[in-house]
Motif scaffolding. Sequence first.
Motif, PDB file in Angstrom:
ATOM      1  N   MET A 135       0.826  -1.175   0.000  1.00  0.00           N
ATOM      2  CA  MET A 135       0.000   0.000   0.000  1.00  0.00           C
ATOM      3  C   MET A 135       0.875   1.245   0.000  1.00  0.00           C
ATOM      4  SD  MET A 135      -3.179  -0.155   2.445  1.00  0.00           S
ATOM      5  CE  MET A 135      -4.467   0.976   2.439  1.00  0.00           C
ATOM      6  N   ALA A 136       0.542   2.223  -0.796  1.00  0.00           N
ATOM      7  CA  ALA A 136       1.336   3.440  -0.903  1.00  0.00           C
ATOM      8  C   ALA A 136       1.018   4.376   0.248  1.00  0.00           C
ATOM      9  CB  ALA A 136       1.044   4.128  -2.231  1.00  0.00           C
ATOM     10  N   ALA A 137       2.004   5.093   0.719  1.00  0.00           N
ATOM     11  CA  ALA A 137       1.801   6.056   1.799  1.00  0.00           C
ATOM     12  C   ALA A 137       1.071   7.289   1.281  1.00  0.00           C
ATOM     13  CB  ALA A 137       3.134   6.442   2.405  1.00  0.00           C
ATOM     14  N   ILE A 138       1.329   7.684   0.059  1.00  0.00           N
ATOM     15  CA  ILE A 138       0.722   8.878  -0.530  1.00  0.00           C
ATOM     16  C   ILE A 138      -0.352   8.447  -1.517  1.00  0.00           C
ATOM     17  CG2 ILE A 138       1.167  10.964  -1.894  1.00  0.00           C
ATOM     18  CD1 ILE A 138       2.543  10.892   0.881  1.00  0.00           C
ATOM     19  N   TYR A 139      -1.570   8.982  -1.328  1.00  0.00           N
ATOM     20  CA  TYR A 139      -2.663   8.671  -2.249  1.00  0.00           C
ATOM     21  C   TYR A 139      -2.702   9.652  -3.421  1.00  0.00           C
ATOM     22  CZ  TYR A 139      -4.614   5.731   1.493  1.00  0.00           C
ATOM     23  OH  TYR A 139      -4.820   4.783   2.456  1.00  0.00           O
ATOM     24  N   SER A 140      -2.583  10.952  -3.120  1.00  0.00           N
ATOM     25  CA  SER A 140      -2.669  11.954  -4.190  1.00  0.00           C
ATOM     26  C   SER A 140      -2.051  13.268  -3.753  1.00  0.00           C
ATOM     27  CB  SER A 140      -4.128  12.174  -4.609  1.00  0.00           C
ATOM     28  OG  SER A 140      -4.922  12.512  -3.499  1.00  0.00           O
ATOM     29  N   LEU A 141      -1.721  14.089  -4.744  1.00  0.00           N
ATOM     30  CA  LEU A 141      -1.124  15.407  -4.535  1.00  0.00           C
ATOM     31  C   LEU A 141      -1.924  16.429  -5.315  1.00  0.00           C
ATOM     32  CD1 LEU A 141       1.238  17.446  -3.845  1.00  0.00           C
ATOM     33  CD2 LEU A 141       2.276  16.667  -5.972  1.00  0.00           C
ATOM     34  N   TYR A 142      -2.178  17.562  -4.691  1.00  0.00           N
ATOM     35  CA  TYR A 142      -2.889  18.676  -5.321  1.00  0.00           C
ATOM     36  C   TYR A 142      -2.069  19.937  -5.136  1.00  0.00           C
ATOM     37  CZ  TYR A 142      -7.014  15.663  -4.907  1.00  0.00           C
ATOM     38  OH  TYR A 142      -7.901  14.630  -4.988  1.00  0.00           O
ATOM     39  N   ILE A 143      -2.050  20.786  -6.159  1.00  0.00           N
ATOM     40  CA  ILE A 143      -1.464  22.122  -6.041  1.00  0.00           C
ATOM     41  C   ILE A 143      -2.544  23.098  -6.469  1.00  0.00           C
ATOM     42  CG2 ILE A 143       0.356  23.710  -6.754  1.00  0.00           C
ATOM     43  CD1 ILE A 143       2.118  21.266  -7.347  1.00  0.00           C
ATOM     44  N   ILE A 144      -2.832  24.073  -5.589  1.00  0.00           N
ATOM     45  CA  ILE A 144      -3.892  25.045  -5.822  1.00  0.00           C
ATOM     46  C   ILE A 144      -3.272  26.433  -5.876  1.00  0.00           C
ATOM     47  CG2 ILE A 144      -6.068  25.956  -4.957  1.00  0.00           C
ATOM     48  CD1 ILE A 144      -6.287  23.448  -3.217  1.00  0.00           C
ATOM     49  N   ASN A 145      -3.647  27.224  -6.887  1.00  0.00           N
ATOM     50  CA  ASN A 145      -3.117  28.590  -6.966  1.00  0.00           C
ATOM     51  C   ASN A 145      -3.793  29.477  -5.927  1.00  0.00           C
ATOM     52  OD1 ASN A 145      -5.617  29.362  -8.071  1.00  0.00           O
ATOM     53  ND2 ASN A 145      -4.848  29.356 -10.163  1.00  0.00           N
ATOM     54  N   LYS A 146      -3.323  30.700  -5.790  1.00  0.00           N
ATOM     55  CA  LYS A 146      -3.837  31.583  -4.731  1.00  0.00           C
ATOM     56  C   LYS A 146      -5.295  31.959  -4.929  1.00  0.00           C
ATOM     57  CE  LYS A 146      -1.935  35.662  -6.957  1.00  0.00           C
ATOM     58  NZ  LYS A 146      -0.895  36.660  -6.882  1.00  0.00           N
ATOM     59  N   SER A 147      -5.839  31.771  -6.116  1.00  0.00           N
ATOM     60  CA  SER A 147      -7.249  32.053  -6.391  1.00  0.00           C
ATOM     61  C   SER A 147      -8.145  30.856  -6.087  1.00  0.00           C
ATOM     62  CB  SER A 147      -7.437  32.435  -7.859  1.00  0.00           C
ATOM     63  OG  SER A 147      -6.550  33.438  -8.235  1.00  0.00           O
ATOM     64  N   GLY A 148      -7.557  29.715  -5.785  1.00  0.00           N
ATOM     65  CA  GLY A 148      -8.329  28.514  -5.493  1.00  0.00           C
ATOM     66  C   GLY A 148      -8.481  27.579  -6.666  1.00  0.00           C
ATOM     67  N   GLY A 149      -7.814  27.863  -7.771  1.00  0.00           N
ATOM     68  CA  GLY A 149      -7.888  26.998  -8.951  1.00  0.00           C
ATOM     69  C   GLY A 149      -6.894  25.854  -8.871  1.00  0.00           C
ATOM     70  N   LEU A 150      -7.324  24.680  -9.269  1.00  0.00           N
ATOM     71  CA  LEU A 150      -6.448  23.512  -9.283  1.00  0.00           C
ATOM     72  C   LEU A 150      -5.497  23.623 -10.466  1.00  0.00           C
ATOM     73  CD1 LEU A 150      -5.851  20.694  -8.038  1.00  0.00           C
ATOM     74  CD2 LEU A 150      -7.487  19.761  -9.679  1.00  0.00           C
ATOM     75  N   ILE A 151      -4.187  23.675 -10.176  1.00  0.00           N
ATOM     76  CA  ILE A 151      -3.206  23.789 -11.258  1.00  0.00           C
ATOM     77  C   ILE A 151      -2.410  22.500 -11.461  1.00  0.00           C
ATOM     78  CG2 ILE A 151      -3.032  26.299 -11.181  1.00  0.00           C
ATOM     79  CD1 ILE A 151      -0.446  26.001  -9.566  1.00  0.00           C
ATOM     80  N   PHE A 152      -2.523  21.559 -10.493  1.00  0.00           N
ATOM     81  CA  PHE A 152      -1.835  20.281 -10.649  1.00  0.00           C
ATOM     82  C   PHE A 152      -2.532  19.245  -9.786  1.00  0.00           C
ATOM     83  CE2 PHE A 152       1.373  17.060  -9.711  1.00  0.00           C
ATOM     84  CZ  PHE A 152       1.902  16.827 -10.965  1.00  0.00           C
ATOM     85  N   TYR A 153      -2.695  18.044 -10.347  1.00  0.00           N
ATOM     86  CA  TYR A 153      -3.267  16.920  -9.603  1.00  0.00           C
ATOM     87  C   TYR A 153      -2.580  15.651 -10.073  1.00  0.00           C
ATOM     88  CZ  TYR A 153      -6.515  13.132  -8.559  1.00  0.00           C
ATOM     89  OH  TYR A 153      -7.070  11.960  -8.143  1.00  0.00           O
ATOM     90  N   LYS A 154      -2.164  14.847  -9.118  1.00  0.00           N
ATOM     91  CA  LYS A 154      -1.547  13.564  -9.437  1.00  0.00           C
ATOM     92  C   LYS A 154      -2.067  12.526  -8.457  1.00  0.00           C
ATOM     93  CE  LYS A 154       1.500  11.080 -11.680  1.00  0.00           C
ATOM     94  NZ  LYS A 154       1.345  10.752 -13.053  1.00  0.00           N
TER      95      LYS A 154
END
Length: 141
Positions: A1-20
């Motif tokens: 089982m992986a320790a990390i499920y997912s990563l998100y990066i959100i810009n200062k306006s609240g928009g999703l700019i990266f998802y893995k």
Amino acid sequence: MAAIYSLYIINKSGGLIFYKDYGSAGRMDTNDSLRLASLWHSMHAISQQLSPIGGCMGIELLEADTFDLHCFQSLTGTKFFVVSEPGTQHVEGLLKHIYELYTDYVLKNPFYEMEMPIRCELFDINLAQAVQKDRVAFLGR
């Protein structure tokens, strides 16, 4: 089982700019990931305003029965958050390393436009290596 499920990066306006997504179970579609990022941005902003402690930077850790959500906010307002297995240790260090990768490979990229989705191959490669190192370290404990 992986320790990390997912990563998100959100810009200062609240928009999703990266998802893995790194987990194998419970993958979200694009709309759900956008919704989660928007919700987290709002909750983070509200928590800053409602905190009885002055200078609060918002929620840094949300613990649930089936996952932990760790958040790091840069000085520019960009938020990095990781969904991981409950009880995963040293995620703060991983988030800071991901931020370093972001500054090195995304912000220094002359073709990247601020606040836009991240499309940078070197960032993707180095991010995969960082998460893999974290998985190996987690399994070795």
